[in-house]
Design a protein around this motif. Structure first.
Motif, PDB file in Angstrom:
ATOM      1  N   PRO A 151       7.393   7.625  -0.517  1.00 55.15           N
ATOM      2  CA  PRO A 151       6.731   6.397  -0.042  1.00 55.15           C
ATOM      3  C   PRO A 151       7.284   5.891   1.282  1.00 55.15           C
ATOM      4  O   PRO A 151       6.537   5.338   2.098  1.00 55.15           O
ATOM      5  CB  PRO A 151       6.981   5.400  -1.191  1.00 55.15           C
ATOM      6  CG  PRO A 151       8.149   5.948  -1.937  1.00 55.15           C
ATOM      7  CD  PRO A 151       8.053   7.429  -1.816  1.00 55.15           C
ATOM      8  N   ARG A 155       4.988   5.111   4.480  1.00 55.34           N
ATOM      9  CA  ARG A 155       4.954   3.802   5.138  1.00 55.34           C
ATOM     10  C   ARG A 155       5.200   3.946   6.630  1.00 55.34           C
ATOM     11  O   ARG A 155       4.507   3.335   7.455  1.00 55.34           O
ATOM     12  CB  ARG A 155       6.011   2.863   4.545  1.00 55.34           C
ATOM     13  CG  ARG A 155       5.753   2.361   3.163  1.00 55.34           C
ATOM     14  CD  ARG A 155       6.559   1.099   2.885  1.00 55.34           C
ATOM     15  NE  ARG A 155       7.866   1.049   3.494  1.00 55.34           N
ATOM     16  CZ  ARG A 155       9.001   1.442   2.928  1.00 55.34           C
ATOM     17  NH1 ARG A 155       8.974   1.955   1.698  1.00 55.34           N
ATOM     18  NH2 ARG A 155      10.161   1.329   3.562  1.00 55.34           N
ATOM     19  N   ARG A 180      -3.480   0.595  -0.005  1.00 54.85           N
ATOM     20  CA  ARG A 180      -2.332   0.920  -0.846  1.00 54.85           C
ATOM     21  C   ARG A 180      -1.395  -0.290  -0.909  1.00 54.85           C
ATOM     22  O   ARG A 180      -0.377  -0.358  -0.208  1.00 54.85           O
ATOM     23  CB  ARG A 180      -1.591   2.153  -0.322  1.00 54.85           C
ATOM     24  CG  ARG A 180      -2.436   3.432  -0.301  1.00 54.85           C
ATOM     25  CD  ARG A 180      -1.566   4.664  -0.147  1.00 54.85           C
ATOM     26  NE  ARG A 180      -0.775   4.897  -1.326  1.00 54.85           N
ATOM     27  CZ  ARG A 180      -1.092   5.755  -2.295  1.00 54.85           C
ATOM     28  NH1 ARG A 180      -2.223   6.448  -2.216  1.00 54.85           N
ATOM     29  NH2 ARG A 180      -0.308   5.922  -3.340  1.00 54.85           N
ATOM     30  N   PRO A 181      -1.708  -1.272  -1.753  1.00 55.15           N
ATOM     31  CA  PRO A 181      -0.912  -2.512  -1.806  1.00 55.15           C
ATOM     32  C   PRO A 181       0.538  -2.288  -2.197  1.00 55.15           C
ATOM     33  O   PRO A 181       1.406  -3.090  -1.837  1.00 55.15           O
ATOM     34  CB  PRO A 181      -1.648  -3.364  -2.850  1.00 55.15           C
ATOM     35  CG  PRO A 181      -2.467  -2.390  -3.642  1.00 55.15           C
ATOM     36  CD  PRO A 181      -2.848  -1.301  -2.682  1.00 55.15           C
ATOM     37  N   GLU A 182       0.838  -1.211  -2.912  1.00 53.22           N
ATOM     38  CA  GLU A 182       2.229  -0.964  -3.281  1.00 53.22           C
ATOM     39  C   GLU A 182       3.073  -0.633  -2.059  1.00 53.22           C
ATOM     40  O   GLU A 182       4.276  -0.945  -2.015  1.00 53.22           O
ATOM     41  CB  GLU A 182       2.322   0.161  -4.326  1.00 53.22           C
ATOM     42  CG  GLU A 182       2.155   1.590  -3.810  1.00 53.22           C
ATOM     43  CD  GLU A 182       0.716   2.001  -3.548  1.00 53.22           C
ATOM     44  OE1 GLU A 182       0.481   3.192  -3.294  1.00 53.22           O
ATOM     45  OE2 GLU A 182      -0.175   1.123  -3.602  1.00 53.22           O
ATOM     46  N   LEU A 183       2.459  -0.031  -1.044  1.00 56.41           N
ATOM     47  CA  LEU A 183       3.179   0.234   0.201  1.00 56.41           C
ATOM     48  C   LEU A 183       3.335  -1.048   1.013  1.00 56.41           C
ATOM     49  O   LEU A 183       4.378  -1.278   1.634  1.00 56.41           O
ATOM     50  CB  LEU A 183       2.447   1.296   1.018  1.00 56.41           C
ATOM     51  CG  LEU A 183       2.376   2.700   0.429  1.00 56.41           C
ATOM     52  CD1 LEU A 183       1.680   3.646   1.403  1.00 56.41           C
ATOM     53  CD2 LEU A 183       3.764   3.235   0.080  1.00 56.41           C
ATOM     54  N   ALA A 185       3.632  -4.036  -0.164  1.00 56.39           N
ATOM     55  CA  ALA A 185       4.673  -4.848  -0.801  1.00 56.39           C
ATOM     56  C   ALA A 185       6.079  -4.365  -0.446  1.00 56.39           C
ATOM     57  O   ALA A 185       7.033  -5.152  -0.451  1.00 56.39           O
ATOM     58  CB  ALA A 185       4.488  -4.837  -2.313  1.00 56.39           C
ATOM     59  N   ALA A 186       6.225  -3.077  -0.135  1.00 51.13           N
ATOM     60  CA  ALA A 186       7.540  -2.498   0.133  1.00 51.13           C
ATOM     61  C   ALA A 186       7.896  -2.471   1.613  1.00 51.13           C
ATOM     62  O   ALA A 186       8.986  -2.014   1.974  1.00 51.13           O
ATOM     63  CB  ALA A 186       7.596  -1.075  -0.426  1.00 51.13           C
TER      64      ALA A 186
END
Length: 277
Positions: A151, A155, A180-183, A185-186
């Motif tokens: 990831p 990103r 890709r909301p998980e990316l 957020a990170a």
């Protein structure tokens, strides 16, 4: 116009934009989305056109995703049309292509492009080598079973792409990041500031800038507000005002409302309406 009236107008319009924005589906034809959907992503050389003009014989030069048992593959150009693009694929002998292929839709064991014209790109075109490199880096972040393995690298690719000067790369990078909301957020603070910086950079293609604006809306910082307002007031980017206002809505603050209110008297009638929206 008083600041409170501007604020009231912004609140009403923001609610309408929120409902609209949430109903938009993720873009299914970005390089990243097609890479994830495809059974095989390959750079292949067209070596023989069939008599019926359908299944071409091609020799793969680089395998970016998936597995191939043979050096040569058959690509059925009749099954790659999408609902949005019902065209057939016209290949040229002796030319190499970046292809996003699926196996299950092919006839007689042939692979089929998953979408046209996006799923087949002529590598001799000046902007396509950058698209190949983006796809190569995107695919490298995933395991063979499709699970995201790297990831951080992905990103970095998407953020770097927003700053790219290559045509089409910011468009794909921005849209692949938004979906890709998980990316999102990170993202680190430095990565978010890089997204802010991309908003202010000169940009020619509307598609590229639209994706940058969308990324700034979901992943940038409040510091992008002045740059977004500048884009809103620029006649050259008025066609992207919906992207700009959606991004501004996500960064709503008292300071931003005051900034917009100050711009009302300085704008002509057309841009004044954009500011209120």
């Amino acid at each position: 116009m008083e600041t409170r009236k501007i604020l009231a107008a912004l609140v009403v319009v923001a609610a309408a934009f929120a409902a609209r924005a949430e109903s938009v589906d993720s873009d299914s034809v970005t390089l990243g989305a097609m890479t994830e959907r495809a059974d095989v992503v390959v750079v292949a050389h067209a070596i023989e056109k069939p008599a019926d003009g359908a299944a071409w014989r091609m020799r793969f030069m680089e395998l970016l995703r998936g597995e191939l048992d043979e050096v040569e593959i058959s690509v059925d150009v009749r099954g790659g049309a999408s609902a949005d693009s019902p065209k057939r694929l016209d290949l040229r002998t002796g030319t190499s292509y970046l292809l996003f292929l699926e196996a299950r839709a092919g006839r007689n064991g042939a692979y089929t492009p998953i979408a046209l014209p996006w799923g087949a790109r002529d590598t001799s075109e000046s902007d396509v080598p950058a698209l190949v490199d983006y796809t190569r880096r995107y695919a490298a972040a995933f395991r063979a079973d499709g699970a995201l393995e790297r990831p951080r690298e992905l990103r970095q690719l998407l953020v770097d792409s927003l700053l790219s000067t290559a045509s089409g790369i910011p468009s794909c990078g921005g849209r692949d990041l938004v979906r890709r909301p998980e990316l999102v957020a990170a993202l680190t603070a430095d990565e978010r500031r890089a997204i802010d910086a991309a908003v202010a950079r000169p940009r020619k293609a509307d598609a590229d800038l639209a994706a940058i604006l969308d990324a700034a809306g979901v992943a940038g910082t409040s510091a992008s507000g002045p740059a977004l307002v500048a884009r809103l007031l620029d006649p050259a980017t008025r066609r992207l005002r919906l992207n700009v206002t959606a991004a501004l809505r996500r960064h709503a603050s008292v300071e931003l409302v005051v900034l917009l209110a100050l711009k009302v008297d300085d704008a002509d009638a057309l841009r004044r309406a954009d500011v209120v929206n």
